[in-house]
Design an enzyme around this catalytic site. Structure first.
Site, short mmCIF file in Angstrom:
data_model
loop_
_atom_site.label_atom_id
_atom_site.label_comp_id
_atom_site.label_asym_id
_atom_site.label_seq_id
_atom_site.Cartn_x
_atom_site.Cartn_y
_atom_site.Cartn_z
N HIS A 116 -1.99 8.64 5.72
CA HIS A 116 -1.31 7.38 6.04
C HIS A 116 0.16 7.53 5.66
O HIS A 116 0.50 8.28 4.74
CB HIS A 116 -1.98 6.29 5.19
CG HIS A 116 -1.55 4.89 5.50
ND1 HIS A 116 -0.42 4.34 4.95
CD2 HIS A 116 -2.10 3.94 6.28
CE1 HIS A 116 -0.30 3.09 5.39
NE2 HIS A 116 -1.30 2.82 6.19
N ASP A 189 -5.92 9.20 -2.58
CA ASP A 189 -5.70 7.91 -1.94
C ASP A 189 -7.08 7.34 -1.61
O ASP A 189 -7.75 7.80 -0.69
CB ASP A 189 -4.85 8.11 -0.67
CG ASP A 189 -4.71 6.82 0.13
OD1 ASP A 189 -5.43 5.84 -0.15
OD2 ASP A 189 -3.90 6.80 1.07
N GLN A 192 -9.38 3.82 1.53
CA GLN A 192 -10.51 3.68 2.45
C GLN A 192 -11.81 4.23 1.87
O GLN A 192 -12.83 4.27 2.58
CB GLN A 192 -10.20 4.41 3.78
CG GLN A 192 -8.96 3.91 4.49
CD GLN A 192 -9.10 2.48 5.03
OE1 GLN A 192 -10.18 1.90 5.05
NE2 GLN A 192 -7.99 1.90 5.45
N LYS A 215 -8.46 -4.52 0.64
CA LYS A 215 -9.40 -3.76 1.48
C LYS A 215 -10.79 -3.73 0.84
O LYS A 215 -11.72 -3.15 1.38
CB LYS A 215 -8.89 -2.33 1.67
CG LYS A 215 -7.61 -2.24 2.50
CD LYS A 215 -7.30 -0.79 2.80
CE LYS A 215 -5.87 -0.58 3.26
NZ LYS A 215 -5.57 -1.14 4.56
N CYS A 357 -0.49 3.64 11.31
CA CYS A 357 0.37 4.16 10.24
C CYS A 357 0.04 5.61 9.91
O CYS A 357 0.05 6.02 8.74
CB CYS A 357 0.28 3.31 8.97
SG CYS A 357 0.76 1.61 9.22
N1 C6P Z 1 -4.25 1.15 6.00
C1 C6P Z 1 -5.04 0.38 8.14
O1 C6P Z 1 -5.21 -0.48 9.01
P1 C6P Z 1 -1.74 -0.96 1.53
O2 C6P Z 1 -1.04 -1.40 2.77
O3 C6P Z 1 -0.79 -0.60 0.42
O4 C6P Z 1 -2.83 -1.88 1.09
O5 C6P Z 1 -2.54 0.38 1.92
C2 C6P Z 1 -1.88 1.47 2.46
C3 C6P Z 1 -2.85 2.51 2.88
C4 C6P Z 1 -2.87 3.72 2.20
N2 C6P Z 1 -3.78 4.68 2.48
C5 C6P Z 1 -4.69 4.51 3.44
C6 C6P Z 1 -5.68 5.60 3.70
C7 C6P Z 1 -4.72 3.31 4.17
O6 C6P Z 1 -5.64 3.15 5.11
C8 C6P Z 1 -3.76 2.30 3.91
C9 C6P Z 1 -3.72 1.04 4.71
C10 C6P Z 1 -4.37 -0.02 6.86
O7 C6P Z 1 -5.43 1.54 8.28
C11 C6P Z 1 -3.07 -0.72 7.11
S1 C6P Z 1 -1.89 0.32 7.92
#
Ligand code: C6P
Length: 399
Positions: A116, A189, A192, A215, A357
């Site tokens: 991401h 990370d 997910q 999430k 992203c």
């Molecule tokens: N992915 C998606 O629709 P934040 O925005 O800080 O809560 O998470 C960022 C982020 C970091 N790593 C991974 C693997 C992610 O999937 C995400 C967020 C969302 O896939 C929003 S772009």
């Protein structure tokens, strides 16, 4: 789990029952989480760690109990290893900023081809050079190539445990073992993974782990960076302000102990408490049960979708090999992902479209974007049938 736990799921969209399949972007919130926030604002609200008065003590207790709940949820050794942030993005930025200020800013960070943007751009912003673990067409990371990426300048390996696009579970145990053999720490990370499978940072032996509250059925604006005490201790503070200091004078400031050194300013204490309520809620259901349910949904979705003519599921080999559920990303030849997503929306089906992203991954896949369906504990096979029938309908419209 009771369907009525999630009031939003009973609403309709364009006169049709909502089928919410955008859980990788954010999950819906159970009633208990929303009620915990309302209750705290109505009955407890006061700033934490500052007042001797009753409400401040009570709010502080809720905030610190939340830290302990997070510690247990991810299997950390100490609650002082749990830093509250605004989300995964801030967790990675925090680490990138702090590492760069201990003289590592000219170093290299190894990431994977499926990261991401929040696990790419913070390293670039802080002066690191990225080296990238390549990926096969089937979505598997090339571990032999990974081993070749280490140099004397490698400061960190930072990889997603589960891809937000392909849904594949990466072999983080192997990645961590290899990195440690090279004396290099690892950030996982977990944006997910934490919502979808049991996570034990101690067993995994990662050095850092990041995830987002929103999430994992919790509120927006709160997240976590876990770091081993031995890794966090030598790092300088992230931001300056209240809470992160011991003593301040105009000529010299001394910094607070872990974890407060990394938590400048008033924290989102209502959010941290509500996050803990969310973690208790899913722990009650059981992360093993959630993982089994979502894996079965993912497999069912793959089975249904791959029968649709001209539909390609990306990273299919690795997705099917994964012991977990995950987002399913696909395209249909001749139909733009945005058109497909928009028409599905009209049928009440919420999916995400675009690059998610993860532009470098899109380049690797040779596409501009995909349609992505992602699942949570409340989704059902019937909803996947609605998705598949919706796609078939759109496909017919396009001839
Ligand atoms: N992915 C998606 O629709 P934040 O925005 O800080 O809560 O998470 C960022 C982020 C970091 N790593 C991974 C693997 C992610 O999937 C995400 C967020 C969302 O896939 C929003 S772009």
């Amino acid at each position: 789990m009771n369907a009525t736990d999630f009031p939003i799921l009973s609403r309709s969209v364009y006169g049709r029952p909502l089928v919410y399949l955008d859980n990788a972007a954010t999950t819906q919130k159970p009633r208990c989480v929303v009620e915990a926030m309302v209750d705290e604002y109505y009955n407890v609200n006061a700033n934490v760690h500052r007042g001797v008065h009753y409400l401040s003590q009570q709010a502080t207790d809720l905030h610190e109990v939340a830290r302990e709940t997070v510690r247990k949820f991810i299997g950390a050794r100490l609650s002082s290893e749990i830093i509250f942030t605004r989300g995964t993005t801030e967790s990675v930025n925090l680490l990138a900023s702090c590492l760069s200020r201990v003289g590592h800013g000219d170093g290299e960070v190894i990431v994977s081809a499926m990261e991401h943007h929040s696990n790419i751009v913070p390293w670039q912003l802080n002066g690191f050079t990225l080296r990238v673990i390549p990926m096969s067409d089937g979505g598997e990371l090339d571990i032999d190539a990974f081993v070749q990426l280490f140099t004397s300048k490698t400061r960190l390996v930072s990889v997603a445990q589960v891809s937000n696009v392909l849904g594949v579970v990466n072999p983080v145990d192997e990645i961590i073992r290899i990195a440690h053999e090279h004396g290099v720490p690892v950030l996982i990370d977990g944006a997910q993974s934490a919502p979808h499978m049991p996570v034990d940072v101690s067993a995994m032996d990662c050095d850092f782990f990041a995830f987002s509250g929103h999430k994992i059925y919790g509120p927006t604006g709160v997240g976590v960076l876990y770091g081993k005490e031995s890794m966090l201790q030598p790092l300088p503070p992230y931001q300056g302000g209240g809470e992160m200091i011991k003593n301040v004078s105009f000529s010299h400031t001394t910094y607070n102990d872990l974890p407060y050194r990394f938590e400048a300013g008033t924290p989102d204490y209502v959010g941290t408490h509500a996050l803990a309520v969310a973690l208790d809620y899913i722990s009650e259901i059981g992360m093993d049960a959630i993982q089994r349910h979502e894996q079965s949904l993912t497999r069912y979705a793959v089975g249904r979708l791959t029968q649709i003519p001209r539909l390609t599921v990306y990273g299919l080999d690795a997705l099917l090999a994964s012991q977990s559920g995950g987002p399913v990303s696909f395209n249909i030849e001749g139909i733009h992902h945005l058109d497909l997503g928009t028409l599905l929306d009209r049928l009440g089906i919420a999916v995400r479209t675009g690059h998610h992203c993860a532009e470098p991954l899109m380049h690797r896949l040779g596409v501009e974007g995909t349609v992505r369906a992602s699942f949570a504990l409340y989704n059902t096979r019937e909803e996947i049938d609605v998705l598949a029938e919706g796609i078939e309908r759109v496909t017919k419209m396009f001839g």
